[in-house]
Design a protein around this motif. Sequence first.
Motif, PDB file in Angstrom:
ATOM      1  N   TRP A   1       1.169  -1.384   0.195  1.00 50.47           N
ATOM      2  CA  TRP A   1       0.372  -0.248  -0.321  1.00 50.47           C
ATOM      3  C   TRP A   1       0.994   1.244  -0.367  1.00 50.47           C
ATOM      4  O   TRP A   1       0.564   2.290  -0.153  1.00 50.47           O
ATOM      5  CB  TRP A   1      -0.650   0.274   0.910  1.00 50.47           C
ATOM      6  CG  TRP A   1      -1.901  -1.026   1.147  1.00 50.47           C
ATOM      7  CD1 TRP A   1      -2.355  -2.442   1.625  1.00 50.47           C
ATOM      8  CD2 TRP A   1      -3.698  -1.121   0.629  1.00 50.47           C
ATOM      9  NE1 TRP A   1      -3.011  -2.866   1.237  1.00 50.47           N
ATOM     10  CE2 TRP A   1      -4.170  -2.495   1.008  1.00 50.47           C
ATOM     11  CE3 TRP A   1      -3.847  -0.084  -0.363  1.00 50.47           C
ATOM     12  CZ2 TRP A   1      -5.026  -2.955   0.446  1.00 50.47           C
ATOM     13  CZ3 TRP A   1      -5.106  -0.122  -0.816  1.00 50.47           C
ATOM     14  CH2 TRP A   1      -6.209  -1.457  -0.032  1.00 50.47           C
TER      15      TRP A   1
ATOM     16  N   ARG B   1       1.706   1.600  -7.490  1.00 50.46           N
ATOM     17  CA  ARG B   1       0.743  -0.011  -7.372  1.00 50.46           C
ATOM     18  C   ARG B   1       2.410  -0.031  -8.936  1.00 50.46           C
ATOM     19  O   ARG B   1       2.213  -1.586  -9.137  1.00 50.46           O
ATOM     20  CB  ARG B   1      -0.281   0.745  -7.977  1.00 50.46           C
ATOM     21  CG  ARG B   1      -0.923   1.274  -6.785  1.00 50.46           C
ATOM     22  CD  ARG B   1      -2.639   1.582  -7.415  1.00 50.46           C
ATOM     23  NE  ARG B   1      -2.460   2.043  -8.374  1.00 50.46           N
ATOM     24  CZ  ARG B   1      -3.633   2.169  -8.575  1.00 50.46           C
ATOM     25  NH1 ARG B   1      -4.956   1.571  -8.676  1.00 50.46           N
ATOM     26  NH2 ARG B   1      -4.202   3.389  -9.881  1.00 50.46           N
TER      27      ARG B   1
ATOM     28  N   PRO C   1      -6.915   1.816 -13.556  1.00 50.45           N
ATOM     29  CA  PRO C   1      -7.014   2.472 -13.682  1.00 50.45           C
ATOM     30  C   PRO C   1      -7.049   3.880 -12.149  1.00 50.45           C
ATOM     31  O   PRO C   1      -5.947   3.345 -11.810  1.00 50.45           O
ATOM     32  CB  PRO C   1      -8.572   2.626 -13.132  1.00 50.45           C
ATOM     33  CG  PRO C   1      -9.267   1.729 -12.506  1.00 50.45           C
ATOM     34  CD  PRO C   1      -7.899   0.446 -13.425  1.00 50.45           C
ATOM     35  N   PRO C   2      -6.852   5.194 -12.167  1.00 50.69           N
ATOM     36  CA  PRO C   2      -6.816   5.601 -10.964  1.00 50.69           C
ATOM     37  C   PRO C   2      -7.267   5.341  -9.774  1.00 50.69           C
ATOM     38  O   PRO C   2      -6.378   5.743  -9.073  1.00 50.69           O
ATOM     39  CB  PRO C   2      -6.702   7.192 -11.723  1.00 50.69           C
ATOM     40  CG  PRO C   2      -7.429   7.477 -13.382  1.00 50.69           C
ATOM     41  CD  PRO C   2      -7.627   6.373 -13.817  1.00 50.69           C
ATOM     42  N   THR C   3      -8.047   4.917  -9.807  1.00 49.28           N
ATOM     43  CA  THR C   3      -8.450   4.514  -8.522  1.00 49.28           C
ATOM     44  C   THR C   3      -8.859   2.837  -8.259  1.00 49.28           C
ATOM     45  O   THR C   3      -8.018   2.087  -8.972  1.00 49.28           O
ATOM     46  CB  THR C   3     -10.022   4.383  -8.699  1.00 49.28           C
ATOM     47  OG1 THR C   3     -11.074   3.795  -9.822  1.00 49.28           O
ATOM     48  CG2 THR C   3     -11.242   5.764  -9.340  1.00 49.28           C
ATOM     49  N   PHE C   4      -9.019   2.325  -6.961  1.00 47.25           N
ATOM     50  CA  PHE C   4      -8.737   0.898  -6.555  1.00 47.25           C
ATOM     51  C   PHE C   4      -9.205   0.227  -8.027  1.00 47.25           C
ATOM     52  O   PHE C   4     -10.617   0.497  -8.766  1.00 47.25           O
ATOM     53  CB  PHE C   4      -9.331   0.259  -5.729  1.00 47.25           C
ATOM     54  CG  PHE C   4      -8.858  -0.868  -4.919  1.00 47.25           C
ATOM     55  CD1 PHE C   4      -8.307  -1.431  -4.005  1.00 47.25           C
ATOM     56  CD2 PHE C   4     -10.066  -2.049  -5.387  1.00 47.25           C
ATOM     57  CE1 PHE C   4      -8.690  -2.477  -3.668  1.00 47.25           C
ATOM     58  CE2 PHE C   4     -10.387  -2.824  -4.963  1.00 47.25           C
ATOM     59  CZ  PHE C   4      -8.994  -3.139  -4.353  1.00 47.25           C
ATOM     60  N   HIS C   5      -8.227  -1.181  -7.945  1.00 47.23           N
ATOM     61  CA  HIS C   5      -8.416  -1.986  -9.150  1.00 47.23           C
ATOM     62  C   HIS C   5      -8.219  -3.382  -8.267  1.00 47.23           C
ATOM     63  O   HIS C   5      -6.871  -3.349  -7.675  1.00 47.23           O
ATOM     64  CB  HIS C   5      -7.934  -2.273 -10.774  1.00 47.23           C
ATOM     65  CG  HIS C   5      -8.860  -2.743 -11.078  1.00 47.23           C
ATOM     66  ND1 HIS C   5      -8.493  -3.999 -11.274  1.00 47.23           N
ATOM     67  CD2 HIS C   5      -9.505  -2.494 -12.114  1.00 47.23           C
ATOM     68  CE1 HIS C   5      -9.172  -4.743 -12.259  1.00 47.23           C
ATOM     69  NE2 HIS C   5      -9.754  -4.159 -12.942  1.00 47.23           N
ATOM     70  N   TRP C   6      -9.117  -4.510  -8.735  1.00 42.72           N
ATOM     71  CA  TRP C   6      -9.191  -5.623  -7.192  1.00 42.72           C
ATOM     72  C   TRP C   6      -7.604  -6.920  -8.058  1.00 42.72           C
ATOM     73  O   TRP C   6      -7.202  -7.613  -7.817  1.00 42.72           O
ATOM     74  CB  TRP C   6     -10.052  -6.786  -7.539  1.00 42.72           C
ATOM     75  CG  TRP C   6     -11.307  -6.416  -7.005  1.00 42.72           C
ATOM     76  CD1 TRP C   6     -12.399  -5.745  -6.626  1.00 42.72           C
ATOM     77  CD2 TRP C   6     -11.112  -6.906  -5.297  1.00 42.72           C
ATOM     78  NE1 TRP C   6     -13.193  -6.203  -6.881  1.00 42.72           N
ATOM     79  CE2 TRP C   6     -13.047  -6.461  -4.909  1.00 42.72           C
ATOM     80  CE3 TRP C   6     -10.405  -6.991  -4.516  1.00 42.72           C
ATOM     81  CZ2 TRP C   6     -12.840  -6.118  -4.282  1.00 42.72           C
ATOM     82  CZ3 TRP C   6     -10.794  -7.283  -3.429  1.00 42.72           C
ATOM     83  CH2 TRP C   6     -12.408  -6.792  -2.384  1.00 42.72           C
TER      84      TRP C   6
ATOM     85  N   TRP D   1      -5.002  -5.885  -9.199  1.00 42.30           N
ATOM     86  CA  TRP D   1      -3.398  -4.603  -7.751  1.00 42.30           C
ATOM     87  C   TRP D   1      -3.561  -5.660  -6.827  1.00 42.30           C
ATOM     88  O   TRP D   1      -2.700  -5.606  -6.042  1.00 42.30           O
ATOM     89  CB  TRP D   1      -3.383  -3.191  -7.849  1.00 42.30           C
ATOM     90  CG  TRP D   1      -2.950  -2.952  -6.893  1.00 42.30           C
ATOM     91  CD1 TRP D   1      -1.271  -2.569  -7.213  1.00 42.30           C
ATOM     92  CD2 TRP D   1      -3.296  -1.893  -5.753  1.00 42.30           C
ATOM     93  NE1 TRP D   1      -0.869  -2.172  -6.050  1.00 42.30           N
ATOM     94  CE2 TRP D   1      -2.022  -1.851  -5.563  1.00 42.30           C
ATOM     95  CE3 TRP D   1      -4.247  -2.029  -5.329  1.00 42.30           C
ATOM     96  CZ2 TRP D   1      -2.322  -1.636  -3.925  1.00 42.30           C
ATOM     97  CZ3 TRP D   1      -4.669  -1.398  -4.571  1.00 42.30           C
ATOM     98  CH2 TRP D   1      -3.351  -0.683  -3.194  1.00 42.30           C
ATOM     99  N   TYR D   2      -5.081  -6.262  -6.826  1.00 42.45           N
ATOM    100  CA  TYR D   2      -4.596  -5.987  -4.414  1.00 42.45           C
ATOM    101  C   TYR D   2      -4.371  -7.504  -5.034  1.00 42.45           C
ATOM    102  O   TYR D   2      -3.583  -7.615  -3.864  1.00 42.45           O
ATOM    103  CB  TYR D   2      -6.690  -5.832  -4.474  1.00 42.45           C
ATOM    104  CG  TYR D   2      -6.672  -6.992  -2.959  1.00 42.45           C
ATOM    105  CD1 TYR D   2      -6.817  -5.532  -1.994  1.00 42.45           C
ATOM    106  CD2 TYR D   2      -7.650  -7.703  -2.665  1.00 42.45           C
ATOM    107  CE1 TYR D   2      -6.213  -6.103  -0.341  1.00 42.45           C
ATOM    108  CE2 TYR D   2      -7.705  -8.322  -1.402  1.00 42.45           C
ATOM    109  CZ  TYR D   2      -6.967  -7.060  -0.175  1.00 42.45           C
ATOM    110  OH  TYR D   2      -6.872  -7.596   0.563  1.00 42.45           O
TER     111      TYR D   2
END
Length: 453
Positions: free
Chosen positions: A285, A289, A310-315, A317-318
């Motif tokens: 974190w 990313r 994308p600029p926001t959270f994406h699964w 990457w998680y």
Amino acid sequence: MKGILCELRLILRSRLSVASLLLLFMLAALAVLSGLREVASQHETLARVAPLNKQDLASVETRYPQDANGGYPAYYSFHNTWDPPSNAAFLALGMRDVAPYMLRIRALGLQAQLYEGETFNAELALPGRFDFAFVLIYLAPLFVIALLHDLVSGERQSGRLRLLLAMSDGKRLWRRRVALRYGLLLICLGLPALVGALIAGMAAGALAMTLAVIASSLAFWFGLSLLVTARGWRSSATATVLMSAWVVLTLVVPTLANVMLNRSIPVHQGVDLMLAQRQAVHGAWEIPRQETMQRFYANHPQWQDSAALPPTFHWKWYFAFHQVGDESVADQVRAYRAGLLQRQVWSDRLGWALPGVGAQAILHRLADTDLQAQLAYQDRIGVFHQQLRDFYYPYLFNEQPFGRQDYASQPQFTPREPSAYAFQPSAWGGLALAWLLFMLGGWQLAQLRPNQQ
């Protein structure tokens, strides 16, 4: 046969002998019963949890009937894995007493999930489990000592020893007495094990090996007791020497050997792997990313052509940094398992010198409750976890919609088959030496002469 019956009547007249035999039989029967109940409890637990896990998966399907890329179903779906006990597990529960035999696994980092079960109160596991292996290795020698410590000294103190030694069939007399006591103790231990094996559906080959271990373990303590008894000391002195030998051979030496193994082959706890993996996951974190994705693509190039984050959270990457977290501790995992296996090898070698250690190793292997069984279960979980990742990654990285029909296609865990018993020369070698000691003790007893007393 007549001589055996006469000796049997003499034993039955001794309150100490009768009480010892009855108590050993009751302890063995109680240990078998306790083992059978524990195995039945584990089967019941597995049967009770299975429908609950299905309900949990169904609730996830109800909550997320449609998802853009499978991230929510992959995150919230817990999949049950289990390791059913073998038919011989009632004899020696081994690592099943402290290691989990059931785990719920997600597609996230595996190492943190594998070793969460190690966060228990160690003091609760310290006393160990009262099972048949405990009775055979730690308690049965005490009953051998109780029956043999005055075999010679009792006759000498009563004034009958010179007469017995002067008899023409004196050697056969001693053989009958030893054989009868050995047979009675073997029945007290073997009969409960036999009944338990029939109830549990234990294989004939495993049962035969179990009886061989029982017979060999008794042979060791009979041989040692006969060597000391033949010295002609007083009953109290003989009992003191044999009790000291029991303390040294069953408690002191194995404990010291375990300490030496732990120091010479240092191995971190599994919880250390869990913490290291979680530290790598949480650290993701704090770094860019794209750096995480590059590390992921380096080992999984089949997904490197997926769309940019994308600029926001994406699964994706998680899940990628969870995968990277597992890979970051891969070397530590291999070292951890190699250290455990190396310790096991040296423990098996100790069975040459200590038949009790060898007998315990054989019983745990027969029961499929040893380190090998636990690592095999973890390997099976690892295979299933990889199947989960292979199933979810196409949805995550290809932006493939996840619908109700996809829930039915999720991988299903298949439990492993109990490991087949593999011949262990080190363990069985120690038990073979037990029979040599038994014969040596019998020979020493036969050498008694009237002029020695």
